[in-house]
Design an enzyme around this catalytic site. Structure first.
Site, PDB file in Angstrom:
ATOM      1  N   LYS A   1      -8.927-103.789  14.807  1.00 27.61           N
ATOM      2  CA  LYS A   1     -10.029-103.187  14.031  1.00 27.61           C
ATOM      3  C   LYS A   1     -11.161-104.182  13.810  1.00 27.61           C
ATOM      4  O   LYS A   1     -12.325-103.887  14.085  1.00 27.61           O
ATOM      5  CB  LYS A   1      -9.477-102.721  12.676  1.00 27.61           C
ATOM      6  CG  LYS A   1     -10.536-102.454  11.624  1.00 27.61           C
ATOM      7  CD  LYS A   1      -9.935-101.991  10.319  1.00 27.61           C
ATOM      8  CE  LYS A   1      -9.665-103.063   9.290  1.00 27.61           C
ATOM      9  NZ  LYS A   1     -10.788-103.551   8.501  1.00 27.61           N
ATOM     10  N   ASN A   2     -10.804-105.379  13.324  1.00 26.51           N
ATOM     11  CA  ASN A   2     -11.843-106.324  12.917  1.00 26.51           C
ATOM     12  C   ASN A   2     -12.546-106.983  14.100  1.00 26.51           C
ATOM     13  O   ASN A   2     -13.493-107.743  13.924  1.00 26.51           O
ATOM     14  CB  ASN A   2     -11.267-107.371  11.963  1.00 26.51           C
ATOM     15  CG  ASN A   2     -10.911-106.747  10.616  1.00 26.51           C
ATOM     16  OD1 ASN A   2     -11.337-105.630  10.322  1.00 26.51           O
ATOM     17  ND2 ASN A   2     -10.115-107.447   9.814  1.00 26.51           N
TER      18      ASN A   2
ATOM     19  N   CYS B   1     -12.995-102.877   1.317  1.00 26.60           N
ATOM     20  CA  CYS B   1     -11.960-102.828   0.277  1.00 26.60           C
ATOM     21  C   CYS B   1     -12.402-103.576  -0.976  1.00 26.60           C
ATOM     22  O   CYS B   1     -13.055-104.622  -0.896  1.00 26.60           O
ATOM     23  CB  CYS B   1     -10.671-103.459   0.792  1.00 26.60           C
ATOM     24  SG  CYS B   1      -9.807-102.428   1.959  1.00 26.60           S
TER      25      CYS B   1
ATOM     26  N   ARG C   1     -17.087-110.097  -2.696  1.00 20.36           N
ATOM     27  CA  ARG C   1     -17.216-110.259  -1.239  1.00 20.36           C
ATOM     28  C   ARG C   1     -18.676-110.604  -0.958  1.00 20.36           C
ATOM     29  O   ARG C   1     -19.477-109.780  -0.545  1.00 20.36           O
ATOM     30  CB  ARG C   1     -16.748-108.992  -0.525  1.00 20.36           C
ATOM     31  CG  ARG C   1     -15.304-108.671  -0.857  1.00 20.36           C
ATOM     32  CD  ARG C   1     -14.717-107.602   0.012  1.00 20.36           C
ATOM     33  NE  ARG C   1     -14.431-108.085   1.351  1.00 20.36           N
ATOM     34  CZ  ARG C   1     -13.877-107.332   2.305  1.00 20.36           C
ATOM     35  NH1 ARG C   1     -13.574-106.083   2.056  1.00 20.36           N
ATOM     36  NH2 ARG C   1     -13.632-107.837   3.504  1.00 20.36           N
TER      37      ARG C   1
ATOM     38  N   ASP D   1      -4.809-111.124   4.864  1.00 19.68           N
ATOM     39  CA  ASP D   1      -4.584-109.699   5.148  1.00 19.68           C
ATOM     40  C   ASP D   1      -3.095-109.387   5.325  1.00 19.68           C
ATOM     41  O   ASP D   1      -2.665-108.250   5.139  1.00 19.68           O
ATOM     42  CB  ASP D   1      -5.347-109.283   6.416  1.00 19.68           C
ATOM     43  CG  ASP D   1      -6.845-109.454   6.248  1.00 19.68           C
ATOM     44  OD1 ASP D   1      -7.315-109.442   5.100  1.00 19.68           O
ATOM     45  OD2 ASP D   1      -7.543-109.616   7.264  1.00 19.68           O
TER      46      ASP D   1
ATOM     47  N   ARG E   1      -8.221 -96.264   7.293  1.00 26.56           N
ATOM     48  CA  ARG E   1      -9.310 -97.121   7.783  1.00 26.56           C
ATOM     49  C   ARG E   1      -8.774 -98.172   8.744  1.00 26.56           C
ATOM     50  O   ARG E   1      -9.527 -98.701   9.560  1.00 26.56           O
ATOM     51  CB  ARG E   1     -10.001 -97.819   6.607  1.00 26.56           C
ATOM     52  CG  ARG E   1     -10.735 -96.835   5.709  1.00 26.56           C
ATOM     53  CD  ARG E   1     -11.516 -97.547   4.627  1.00 26.56           C
ATOM     54  NE  ARG E   1     -12.144 -98.717   5.172  1.00 26.56           N
ATOM     55  CZ  ARG E   1     -12.228 -99.891   4.555  1.00 26.56           C
ATOM     56  NH1 ARG E   1     -11.723-100.038   3.359  1.00 26.56           N
ATOM     57  NH2 ARG E   1     -12.806-100.906   5.130  1.00 26.56           N
TER      58      ARG E   1
HETATM   59  N1  EPU Z   1     -17.632-115.436   1.073  1.00 27.55           N
HETATM   60  C1  EPU Z   1     -18.625-116.071   0.346  1.00 27.55           C
HETATM   61  N2  EPU Z   1     -19.892-116.072   0.872  1.00 27.55           N
HETATM   62  C2  EPU Z   1     -20.190-115.461   2.050  1.00 27.55           C
HETATM   63  C3  EPU Z   1     -19.181-114.844   2.778  1.00 27.55           C
HETATM   64  C4  EPU Z   1     -17.896-114.838   2.262  1.00 27.55           C
HETATM   65  O1  EPU Z   1     -18.383-116.616  -0.718  1.00 27.55           O
HETATM   66  O2  EPU Z   1     -21.372-115.483   2.438  1.00 27.55           O
HETATM   67  C5  EPU Z   1     -16.276-115.355   0.516  1.00 27.55           C
HETATM   68  C6  EPU Z   1     -16.005-113.894   0.125  1.00 27.55           C
HETATM   69  O3  EPU Z   1     -16.488-113.637  -1.172  1.00 27.55           O
HETATM   70  C7  EPU Z   1     -14.530-113.759   0.289  1.00 27.55           C
HETATM   71  C8  EPU Z   1     -14.174-114.772   1.396  1.00 27.55           C
HETATM   72  O4  EPU Z   1     -15.300-115.637   1.502  1.00 27.55           O
HETATM   73  O5  EPU Z   1     -13.876-114.150  -0.878  1.00 27.55           O
HETATM   74  C9  EPU Z   1     -13.852-114.131   2.735  1.00 27.55           C
HETATM   75  O6  EPU Z   1     -15.017-113.606   3.302  1.00 27.55           O
HETATM   76  P1  EPU Z   1     -15.225-113.465   4.872  1.00 27.55           P
HETATM   77  O7  EPU Z   1     -16.705-113.416   5.084  1.00 27.55           O
HETATM   78  O8  EPU Z   1     -14.435-114.448   5.632  1.00 27.55           O
HETATM   79  O9  EPU Z   1     -14.585-112.043   5.126  1.00 27.55           O
HETATM   80  P2  EPU Z   1     -15.234-110.745   5.737  1.00 27.55           P
HETATM   81  O10 EPU Z   1     -15.965-111.078   6.986  1.00 27.55           O
HETATM   82  O11 EPU Z   1     -15.940-109.975   4.681  1.00 27.55           O
HETATM   83  C10 EPU Z   1     -13.165-110.248   7.265  1.00 27.55           C
HETATM   84  C11 EPU Z   1     -12.205-109.106   7.421  1.00 27.55           C
HETATM   85  C12 EPU Z   1     -11.252-109.061   6.238  1.00 27.55           C
HETATM   86  C13 EPU Z   1     -10.538-110.393   6.103  1.00 27.55           C
HETATM   87  C14 EPU Z   1     -11.549-111.555   6.024  1.00 27.55           C
HETATM   88  C15 EPU Z   1     -10.899-112.908   5.979  1.00 27.55           C
HETATM   89  C16 EPU Z   1     -13.557-107.489   8.584  1.00 27.55           C
HETATM   90  C17 EPU Z   1     -14.223-106.157   8.601  1.00 27.55           C
HETATM   91  N3  EPU Z   1     -12.952-107.849   7.483  1.00 27.55           N
HETATM   92  O12 EPU Z   1     -13.919-109.942   6.081  1.00 27.55           O
HETATM   93  O13 EPU Z   1     -10.313-108.058   6.552  1.00 27.55           O
HETATM   94  O14 EPU Z   1      -9.754-110.381   4.941  1.00 27.55           O
HETATM   95  O15 EPU Z   1     -12.453-111.484   7.148  1.00 27.55           O
HETATM   96  O16 EPU Z   1     -10.090-113.090   7.070  1.00 27.55           O
HETATM   97  O17 EPU Z   1     -13.558-108.199   9.575  1.00 27.55           O
HETATM   98  C18 EPU Z   1      -8.776-106.323   6.130  1.00 27.55           C
HETATM   99  O18 EPU Z   1      -8.751-106.094   7.345  1.00 27.55           O
HETATM  100  O19 EPU Z   1      -7.952-105.809   5.315  1.00 27.55           O
HETATM  101  C19 EPU Z   1      -9.789-107.229   5.594  1.00 27.55           C
HETATM  102  C20 EPU Z   1     -10.112-107.264   4.308  1.00 27.55           C
END
Ligand code: EPU
Length: 454
Positions: free
Chosen positions: A28-29, A123, A128, A324, A416
């Site tokens: 998915k991601n 989620c 985030r 995750d 999802r």
């Molecule tokens: N963060 C910051 N500043 C930023 C970006 C992130 O402080 O500019 C913090 C966030 O607040 C959060 C952490 O860093 O606490 C993780 O954020 P990240 O940007 O790495 O995650 P994401 O890109 O929003 C993706 C996956 C998530 C997975 C995370 C970490 C997708 C659509 N989602 O999220 O997947 O947990 O990377 O590996 O790719 C899931 O599949 O259940 C899921 C939540």
């Protein structure tokens, strides 16, 4: 006053060992980001294979269409033609349905040098933030304003530079990588996310004509190209490591024997090592098939009668233990012998499953981002609700292991991220079905709601 609502939940009769093989869908991601990145191609077609059938994928396809792109899905293959993209505006109604919509910020900025996009959804598992996405795009030369829940990014020119990320955020790495593919000169992302989905996105972009080196390490180098350098591309998405983890843990927790087919061992290494620590036997069978130079394997987990053993886990950035997978793995620890300490480092609210597990007789103490699971001999059935994607998956796994008939709610989250979840578990011998209940909602005079199940 009376109106009808339909409520859906999974009815699961647990306590049976799961046995057999399960086909793992595309990640998915990865697939979501690759579709978002394909918006960049102004001349040619993108053929993207191994697409999972998920509600988030449908929303991403709607985003492509609303921007004027052509997109078709045939079985597991998406074909996209964005030659005539007519908009660089991603509305709130679509953007806030999923997290991955934010990747359109980088791809549309790269292509049009201007984009307006509503804040992403996803989620509810804690803050985030996207400050690092914006910091990186500003460093490349974009002017960014945030107003009324929208981000407006505009650049006369994007110019390559060195960008250090305070934390290795996935989303920030992806957005900066995308924008940098069209910047003048070289961009270096330091302390980049190293996840397999980042590598998959970089592989896709390189096949499309971009020049990205170092994806999968903490330093990514991107040599800027122009739109004219990009061309048609065909790509096969990597298997979903979180989906694979879910079925492997379910096999171990139910005392069964489950094989996840066609996965990448390296992407699951931190999980496999922890499964072994908990007393699970892990076997790897090479398939001889390759994806982008990496071999696909079948991974089998089995138990040899002894009780699962407690083990501690700490979630960290890849290649550490995945946040995750934590809710699902810690659910297994609820029945392991001894006390397991689980430390969540990435999100503020990733123990939403644990409160629900208590209804199933789990013994868990939660203190902010730390939880101690004191293993009980077995879980008992209950009616529980997943509040986010992985907590819902964790509760399904718990219900499969628990004695009796459970009800698991929160299916909008589950759908999802898990394709054909019931069918895959039924193939492994589970008794699980989706139940729809028509409810007669009667509003009483004081407007409180009275529910009568029909
Ligand atoms: N963060 C910051 N500043 C930023 C970006 C992130 O402080 O500019 C913090 C966030 O607040 C959060 C952490 O860093 O606490 C993780 O954020 P990240 O940007 O790495 O995650 P994401 O890109 O929003 C993706 C996956 C998530 C997975 C995370 C970490 C997708 C659509 N989602 O999220 O997947 O947990 O990377 O590996 O790719 C899931 O599949 O259940 C899921 C939540």
């Amino acid at each position: 006053m009376s109106e009808k609502l339909t409520e859906k939940y999974l009815q699961i009769i647990g306590g049976k060992p799961l046995r057999g093989e399960v086909n793992i869908s595309g990640a998915k991601n990865s697939a979501l980001k690759i579709v978002g990145a394909a918006l960049m191609l102004g001349n040619g077609k993108c053929v993207i294979k191994n697409i999972p059938h998920l509600s988030d994928m449908s929303v991403m396809a709607e985003i492509v269409q609303i921007l004027g792109g052509e997109i078709t899905l045939d079985d597991r293959t998406i074909e996209m033609d964005c030659s005539n993209l007519s908009s660089n505006y991603v509305p709130l109604t679509l953007a806030n349905k999923l997290r991955a919509s934010i990747v359109c910020l980088g791809s549309l900025l790269a292509r049009f040098k201007e984009v307006k996009i509503a804040m992403p959804g996803g989620c509810n598992i804690g803050a985030r933030k996207i400050d690092l996405h914006l910091k990186g795009l500003k460093a490349l030369g974009a002017k960014i304003t945030e107003e009324h829940g929208f981000i407006h990014a505009k650049a006369d020119r994007l110019i390559g530079t060195k960008i250090y990320l305070d934390i290795p955020s996935n989303g920030a790495t992806e957005n900066i990588m995308l924008a940098a593919t069209m910047a003048e000169g070289e961009t270096i992302i330091e302390n980049a996310a190293q996840d397999p989905e980042i590598v998959d996105l970089a592989n896709f972009l390189n096949k499309m004509g971009c020049d990205i080196r170092g994806a999968g390490t903490s330093n990514i180098h991107i040599q800027g190209k122009t739109l004219a350098d990009l061309h048609s591309v065909e790509h096969f998405c990597i298997p979903d490591r979180i989906e694979a983890a879910t079925y492997l843990i379910a096999g171990a927790m139910t005392d069964g024997e489950v094989t996840a087919k066609n996965v990448i061992e390296e992407d699951l290494q931190s999980l496999l090592s922890k499964l072994e620590d908990a007393g699970v036997k892990v076997q790897i069978f090479p398939t001889g098939e390759m994806i982008d130079g990496r071999e696909l394997v079948d991974i089998k987990v089995s138990r040899e009668g002894e009780r699962l053993q407690a083990t501690d886990i700490t979630t960290v950035w890849y290649p550490g233990f995945s946040t995750d997978i934590q809710p699902i793995f810690s659910t297994m620890l609820a029945i392991a012998e001894g006390a397991s300490v689980v430390k969540e480092n990435i999100y503020d609210s990733r123990f939403q499953h644990a409160d629900e597990l208590k209804k199933m007789t789990a013994n868990v103490d939660i203190n902010a981002k730390l939880a101690v699971f004191k293993g009980v001999k077995g879980l008992k059935s209950a009616s529980v609700e997943g509040k986010d994607l992985r907590s819902a998956a964790a509760l399904v796994v718990a219900a499969l292991a628990a004695e009796g008939t459970s009800e698991v709610r929160g299916l909008k989250h589950l759908d999802r991220g898990y394709e054909d979840l019931e069918a895959k578990f039924i193939k492994l011998g589970a008794t699980i079905k989706r139940v729809s209940v028509a409810e007669n909602l009667t509003l009483s005079r004081d407007n409180s709601t009275v529910v009568e199940n029909l």
